[in-house]
Design a protein around this motif. Sequence first.
Motif, PDB file in Angstrom:
ATOM      1  N   ALA A 198       0.803  -1.218   0.000  1.00 44.77           N
ATOM      2  CA  ALA A 198       0.000   0.000   0.000  1.00 44.77           C
ATOM      3  C   ALA A 198       0.839   1.272   0.000  1.00 44.77           C
ATOM      4  N   GLN A 199       0.201   2.362  -0.394  1.00 43.02           N
ATOM      5  CA  GLN A 199       0.772   3.701  -0.271  1.00 43.02           C
ATOM      6  C   GLN A 199      -0.101   4.583   0.613  1.00 43.02           C
TER       7      GLN A 199
ATOM      8  N   THR B  46      -1.075   8.073   5.902  1.00 42.95           N
ATOM      9  CA  THR B  46      -2.005   7.494   6.876  1.00 42.95           C
ATOM     10  C   THR B  46      -3.042   8.514   7.336  1.00 42.95           C
ATOM     11  N   SER B  47      -4.312   8.104   7.277  1.00 43.08           N
ATOM     12  CA  SER B  47      -5.408   8.943   7.754  1.00 43.08           C
ATOM     13  C   SER B  47      -6.267   8.153   8.728  1.00 43.08           C
TER      14      SER B  47
ATOM     15  N   VAL C  46     -12.726   5.984   0.426  1.00 41.38           N
ATOM     16  CA  VAL C  46     -13.761   6.051   1.458  1.00 41.38           C
ATOM     17  C   VAL C  46     -14.615   7.269   1.157  1.00 41.38           C
ATOM     18  N   LYS C  47     -15.916   7.046   0.952  1.00 44.68           N
ATOM     19  CA  LYS C  47     -16.815   8.157   0.680  1.00 44.68           C
ATOM     20  C   LYS C  47     -17.475   8.587   1.977  1.00 44.68           C
TER      21      LYS C  47
ATOM     22  N   ALA D 170      -7.692   5.527  -0.875  1.00 43.52           N
ATOM     23  CA  ALA D 170      -7.096   4.507  -0.004  1.00 43.52           C
ATOM     24  C   ALA D 170      -6.730   3.272  -0.809  1.00 43.52           C
ATOM     25  N   ASP D 171      -5.515   2.766  -0.591  1.00 43.11           N
ATOM     26  CA  ASP D 171      -5.131   1.458  -1.129  1.00 43.11           C
ATOM     27  C   ASP D 171      -5.626   0.345  -0.223  1.00 43.11           C
ATOM     28  N   MET D 172      -5.805   0.680   1.053  1.00 37.21           N
ATOM     29  CA  MET D 172      -6.311  -0.281   2.030  1.00 37.21           C
ATOM     30  C   MET D 172      -7.053   0.482   3.119  1.00 37.21           C
ATOM     31  N   VAL D 173      -8.003  -0.210   3.745  1.00 37.78           N
ATOM     32  CA  VAL D 173      -8.798   0.383   4.816  1.00 37.78           C
ATOM     33  C   VAL D 173      -8.808  -0.590   5.987  1.00 37.78           C
TER      34      VAL D 173
END
Length: 486
Positions: free
Chosen positions: A205-206, A231-232, A284-285, A294-297
């Motif tokens: 991921a990025q 990261t968020s 992510v909406k 996002a590349d991953m959640v």
Amino acid sequence: MASLSNSLQLKHGLTSWCPGSSSLTRRLPSSSIRFRSFVVAASSFSNDNREFVIVGGGNAAGYAARTFVEHGMADGKLCIVSKEAYAPYERPALTKGYLFPLDKKPARLPGFHTCVGSGGERQTPEWYKEKGIEMIYEDPVTAIDTEKQTLTTNSGKLLKYGSLIIATGCTASRFPDKIGGNLPGVHYIRDVADANSLISSLEKAQKVVIVGGGYIGMEVAAAAVAWKLDTSIIFPENQLLQRLFTPSLAQRYEELYKEYGVKFLKGASIKNLEAGPDGRVAAVKLGDGSTVEADMVVIGIGAKPAVSPFEVVGLNNTVGGIQVDGLFRTSVPGIFAVGDVAAFPLKMYDRVARVEHVDHARRSAQHCVKSLLSAQTHTYDYLPYFYSRVFEYEGSPRKVWWQFFGDNVGETVEIGNFDPKIATFWIDSGKLKGVLLESGNAEEFKLLPELARNQPSIDKAKLEKASLVEEALEIAKASLQVVQKA
């Protein structure tokens, strides 16, 4: 990965323990404290060890097994049934050391099997064999017959028990499939398999988005920083760890995370997770119509007690979980529940609680088994304890470790500037009810449970004048000594 009724909910959503209102408070016959006897044909059941059966393969099961061994009642008598492929392990590692990048010496099994988290012997699969404990892996229990004292597993095995300990823990709360909760690249974390999948995504991921501002959100975000990812963290509350941290304390931690490059979207609702052309999660909406790439959640929005199929033994509809008394007995003689899944009387605060924390998992399992096997009859007297450790990987400019003991009720006094220490004291009706310390030394951390359990009267005005954490702790210690001399 810790909470009280899903997070540190010490002052929210708990009911008072009413001794006269529940059949659980009846003093059961002494025979029910011990295992129930039974006579069966050897060929009728799939488990050879039938006197005691533990359902669950987490920390509580591992510490219960050790206690059976210590009492000489494990060999040929104890069977553990787990849905996982691994012997019980110290689950907190999954959101801490396990997620470190490969070059930063991540935690791996067998390194964190129980009971190394409390300084005990490492209980590998070989340990269970040597102790004569029968292990049934990857075969969760799907049904119980309390009259026949039998369990049915997913594979169809029929198991017999004399005394049963339910230690099934929790399952992660999930987003519904209809809003993308099961898209590839969306992760939940409760076990090693989840952690392995998460690491696989972190390697590629990025941009990672973490949903939830509690323990899991904070710990996974710190790990993502070690991977040097964008990261968020998104959460609906106005601050991190709202059920424990004060607003000012949360702000200190948020500022620290921002120094590491973590972005916060507070007070945000999520409409859905969106997939990209390859079918994996891509964004992510949010409720306001905006999107976050996002590349991953990673979803860390809490957990639910894993009560199925044990609803028949009696649930607590207020805090969730299986209702037990102070010896962890359910309403069905011979059946017990411990750890995250148990709704138990929190004696020192006179209310019922359900605590999701490794410390309670360990202690409740030990107390239950000692009561089952010996003449111990005193009620479990638990002092709530929570902690977190983040940014502990090699090369981190600052490692963070806080501990909290007690009850987060009343007014608060915060001392220190978070560089590096800070302490928060909760004072109610003039008494010290709870205390949190960041970056303390061993002696200071040792003082915290003494303060929280004794609840000394303390001069709030004097405490507020302290300029240093060390000074504030000395004031609290002096108040404690007055109580101890009385």
